[in-house]
Design a protein around this motif. Structure first.
Motif, PDB file in Angstrom:
ATOM      1  N   PRO A 207       0.662  -1.232  -0.217  1.00 36.71           N
ATOM      2  CA  PRO A 207       0.006   0.129  -0.008  1.00 36.71           C
ATOM      3  C   PRO A 207       0.828   1.326  -0.021  1.00 36.71           C
ATOM      4  N   ASP A 208       0.370   2.223  -0.693  1.00 36.05           N
ATOM      5  CA  ASP A 208       0.917   3.723  -0.548  1.00 36.05           C
ATOM      6  C   ASP A 208       0.917   4.373   0.782  1.00 36.05           C
ATOM      7  N   THR A 209      -0.248   4.390   1.418  1.00 34.16           N
ATOM      8  CA  THR A 209      -0.372   4.907   2.436  1.00 34.16           C
ATOM      9  C   THR A 209      -1.506   4.040   3.418  1.00 34.16           C
ATOM     10  N   ALA A 210      -1.456   4.505   4.754  1.00 36.59           N
ATOM     11  CA  ALA A 210      -2.197   3.864   5.702  1.00 36.59           C
ATOM     12  C   ALA A 210      -2.833   4.872   6.608  1.00 36.59           C
ATOM     13  N   ALA A 250     -11.908   0.030  18.257  1.00 29.77           N
ATOM     14  CA  ALA A 250     -11.507  -1.073  17.149  1.00 29.77           C
ATOM     15  C   ALA A 250     -10.555  -0.583  16.475  1.00 29.77           C
ATOM     16  N   MET A 251      -9.776  -1.282  15.795  1.00 35.25           N
ATOM     17  CA  MET A 251      -8.708  -1.193  14.769  1.00 35.25           C
ATOM     18  C   MET A 251      -9.804  -0.950  13.550  1.00 35.25           C
ATOM     19  N   GLN A 252      -9.461   0.387  12.609  1.00 35.09           N
ATOM     20  CA  GLN A 252     -10.054   0.733  11.825  1.00 35.09           C
ATOM     21  C   GLN A 252      -9.054   1.120  10.873  1.00 35.09           C
ATOM     22  N   THR A 253      -8.330   0.770   9.956  1.00 35.58           N
ATOM     23  CA  THR A 253      -7.377   1.446   9.027  1.00 35.58           C
ATOM     24  C   THR A 253      -7.835   1.183   7.370  1.00 35.58           C
ATOM     25  N   LEU A 254      -7.667   2.414   6.876  1.00 31.45           N
ATOM     26  CA  LEU A 254      -7.824   2.281   5.484  1.00 31.45           C
ATOM     27  C   LEU A 254      -6.555   2.406   4.790  1.00 31.45           C
ATOM     28  N   LEU A 255      -6.314   1.368   3.666  1.00 27.34           N
ATOM     29  CA  LEU A 255      -5.154   1.161   2.972  1.00 27.34           C
ATOM     30  C   LEU A 255      -5.439   1.644   1.653  1.00 27.34           C
ATOM     31  N   THR A 256      -4.643   2.404   1.095  1.00 25.63           N
ATOM     32  CA  THR A 256      -4.668   2.900  -0.135  1.00 25.63           C
ATOM     33  C   THR A 256      -3.565   2.491  -1.230  1.00 25.63           C
ATOM     34  N   PHE A 257      -3.865   2.268  -2.629  1.00 26.04           N
ATOM     35  CA  PHE A 257      -2.909   1.961  -3.625  1.00 26.04           C
ATOM     36  C   PHE A 257      -3.067   3.096  -4.499  1.00 26.04           C
ATOM     37  N   SER A 258      -1.708   3.076  -5.313  1.00 26.51           N
ATOM     38  CA  SER A 258      -1.602   4.269  -6.440  1.00 26.51           C
ATOM     39  C   SER A 258      -2.656   3.722  -7.666  1.00 26.51           C
ATOM     40  N   LYS A 259      -2.960   2.636  -7.611  1.00 28.32           N
ATOM     41  CA  LYS A 259      -3.837   2.081  -8.893  1.00 28.32           C
ATOM     42  C   LYS A 259      -4.492   0.697  -8.417  1.00 28.32           C
ATOM     43  N   GLY A 289     -12.769  -1.977  -2.244  1.00 25.39           N
ATOM     44  CA  GLY A 289     -13.400  -1.134  -3.452  1.00 25.39           C
ATOM     45  C   GLY A 289     -12.612  -0.042  -3.977  1.00 25.39           C
ATOM     46  N   ASN A 290     -13.112   0.643  -4.922  1.00 33.29           N
ATOM     47  CA  ASN A 290     -12.650   1.582  -5.679  1.00 33.29           C
ATOM     48  C   ASN A 290     -12.809   3.114  -5.234  1.00 33.29           C
ATOM     49  N   HIS A 291     -13.567   3.180  -4.094  1.00 33.83           N
ATOM     50  CA  HIS A 291     -13.591   4.622  -3.541  1.00 33.83           C
ATOM     51  C   HIS A 291     -13.805   4.167  -2.097  1.00 33.83           C
ATOM     52  N   PRO A 292     -13.295   5.126  -1.459  1.00 31.70           N
ATOM     53  CA  PRO A 292     -13.103   4.961   0.235  1.00 31.70           C
ATOM     54  C   PRO A 292     -14.567   5.077   0.748  1.00 31.70           C
ATOM     55  N   GLN A 293     -15.591   5.367   0.209  1.00 31.57           N
ATOM     56  CA  GLN A 293     -16.844   5.616   0.742  1.00 31.57           C
ATOM     57  C   GLN A 293     -17.794   4.560   0.094  1.00 31.57           C
ATOM     58  N   GLN A 294     -17.514   3.527  -0.846  1.00 29.85           N
ATOM     59  CA  GLN A 294     -18.234   2.664  -1.106  1.00 29.85           C
ATOM     60  C   GLN A 294     -17.291   1.304  -1.216  1.00 29.85           C
ATOM     61  N   LEU A 295     -17.177   0.848   0.087  1.00 29.44           N
ATOM     62  CA  LEU A 295     -16.575  -0.377   0.233  1.00 29.44           C
ATOM     63  C   LEU A 295     -17.457  -1.539   0.640  1.00 29.44           C
ATOM     64  N   LYS A 296     -17.242  -2.836  -0.044  1.00 26.50           N
ATOM     65  CA  LYS A 296     -17.950  -3.657   0.261  1.00 26.50           C
ATOM     66  C   LYS A 296     -17.287  -4.909   1.267  1.00 26.50           C
ATOM     67  N   LEU A 297     -17.743  -5.629   2.103  1.00 31.26           N
ATOM     68  CA  LEU A 297     -17.252  -6.482   2.795  1.00 31.26           C
ATOM     69  C   LEU A 297     -16.807  -7.884   1.970  1.00 31.26           C
ATOM     70  N   VAL A 326      -9.081  -3.847  -6.245  1.00 28.86           N
ATOM     71  CA  VAL A 326      -9.433  -2.800  -5.538  1.00 28.86           C
ATOM     72  C   VAL A 326      -8.131  -1.709  -5.408  1.00 28.86           C
ATOM     73  N   GLN A 327      -8.697  -0.564  -4.991  1.00 31.77           N
ATOM     74  CA  GLN A 327      -7.850   0.597  -4.707  1.00 31.77           C
ATOM     75  C   GLN A 327      -7.776   0.914  -3.459  1.00 31.77           C
ATOM     76  N   TYR A 328      -8.769   0.448  -2.625  1.00 30.04           N
ATOM     77  CA  TYR A 328      -8.734   0.687  -1.121  1.00 30.04           C
ATOM     78  C   TYR A 328      -9.218  -0.496  -0.521  1.00 30.04           C
ATOM     79  N   LEU A 329      -8.460  -0.691   0.625  1.00 28.38           N
ATOM     80  CA  LEU A 329      -8.940  -1.669   1.718  1.00 28.38           C
ATOM     81  C   LEU A 329      -9.088  -1.205   2.928  1.00 28.38           C
TER      82      LEU A 329
END
Length: 360
Positions: A207-210, A250-259, A289-297, A326-329
């Motif tokens: 991932p690029d960022t956490a 709880a641990m809630q962390t968003l991981l992002t990728f450049s693509k 998912g590919n948008h941080p506000q539209q993630l699925k389990l 996916v671009q976001y986890l």
């Protein structure tokens, strides 16, 4: 032993049993003036320089079992002033000479022991020489044992190695996939060793960022959210600054990728220290998912909780799922809300600790 030389006057007991000690090392041992107990059993020493140890005027107990020391060197021990007991079974002294050697040593008692043909000694566990646990490609497995003639057998799936079906370790053995490596030493006439183990982690997609959606406890915040993607494995010291600890949140962390990346598994590296209230998470989730506000389990995992107090250990929780691009986890880990009735802190909240997450 050169390092021990810095505190040589403080050491009164030294156990070098089955260590790679030779005659050339005995001059180092002789520099421990207050030594009272010395174990050189099953080392490579001979008669050659044993007399150097006569400088140890406080030495009371000497173990030289399983060495090539002969009757000649043993007789010389009669001049050692404080020596009271010598353990000398399986040396080069024949049974026919033992009574005479004992008489020559007077009050120094010699323990000739028993016939090793009927007794098996247990091998030490293999030494794992790998420094890196995180793989970005194939990695060489590095195992060793100090006793000559030992066969090291290993597995890469977490199963117990045996002397028949498990592959024998050879230099150049490569590890290609993530998994728990276990190794065990075998030698004819010896009991097999305990198991040495190490988990090797594969990290295909970095991932690029956490981004911490909920913060860890201020006492265990590591180097921020990026701690879990820095590829630096921590040990079992949860105060090392390499762990993130969660209790109230709880641990809630968003991981992002450049693509977008084709992801099919996430491994969460954790530790369990029951005495310190650090437990497996009550639940772990992976969202994508590919948008941080539209993630699925993508997957949920419920770790097994301990049923009694045991020593601390490291644990890897791998969540597998059908490949998703996916671009976001988002990773979620929920700490135990109430410690069980058998725990000394029953009813209190538990902790969840994490040091790394690996994406494949």
């Amino acid at each position: 032993m050169k390092e021990l030389g810095k505190v040589n006057t403080q050491i009164v007991s030294l156990n070098l049993n089955k260590m790679p000690v030779t005659d050339e090392d005995l001059h180092l041992v002789a520099d421990f003036p207050n030594l009272r107990k010395l174990n050189l059993s099953f080392t490579d020493i001979t008669d050659k320089d044993l007399a150097q140890l006569s400088k140890l005027t406080q030495l009371q107990q000497l173990s030289i079992s399983g060495t090539k020391v002969t009757e000649t060197a043993l007789r010389q021990l009669s001049s050692w002033p404080a020596l009271s007991t010598v353990y000398a079974w399986q040396t080069q002294v024949p049974a026919t000479a033992q009574a005479a050697v004992q008489q020559a040593l007077g009050k120094t008692r010699i323990q000739w022991g028993f016939n090793g043909d009927t007794i098996q000694m247990k091998l030490n566990a293999p030494i794992i020489d790998n420094e890196a646990q995180v793989m970005t490609g194939p990695i060489e497995l590095r195992l060793k044992h100090f006793l000559p003639g030992v066969s090291i057998r290993y597995t890469l799936d977490g199963s117990e190695p045996d002397s028949i079906r498990s592959p024998e370790y050879k230099a150049g053995t490569m590890i290609h996939e993530q998994g728990l490596m276990k190794a065990k030493a075998f030698k004819a006439g010896w009991m097999s060793s305990d198991v040495s183990s190490l988990f090797f982690y594969k990290n295909k997609y970095q991932p690029d960022t956490a981004i911490a959606l909920l913060p860890p406890d201020v006492s265990y915040k590591g180097n921020g959210a990026g701690t879990i993607i820095d590829n630096v494995k921590a040990d079992k010291n949860f105060r090392s600054g390499k762990w993130l600890g969660y209790k109230e949140n709880a641990m809630q962390t968003l991981l992002t990728f450049s693509k977008p990346q084709p992801v099919s598994s996430v491994t969460v590296s954790s530790m369990i220290d029951i005495a310190s209230y650090i437990m497996p998470a009550m639940r772990i989730e992976v969202w994508g998912g590919n948008h941080p506000q539209q993630l699925k389990l993508l997957q949920t995992f419920v770790p097994t909780q301990p049923s009694k107090e045991i020593p601390s250990y490291l644990e890897a929780f791998e969540l597998k799922f059908q490949t998703q691009t996916v671009q976001y986890l988002k990773l979620v880990a929920v700490p135990v809300s109430k410690l069980p009735a058998w725990h000394r802190g029953k009813g209190d909240k538990g902790w969840f600790f994490v040091d790394e997450c690996f994406i494949n």
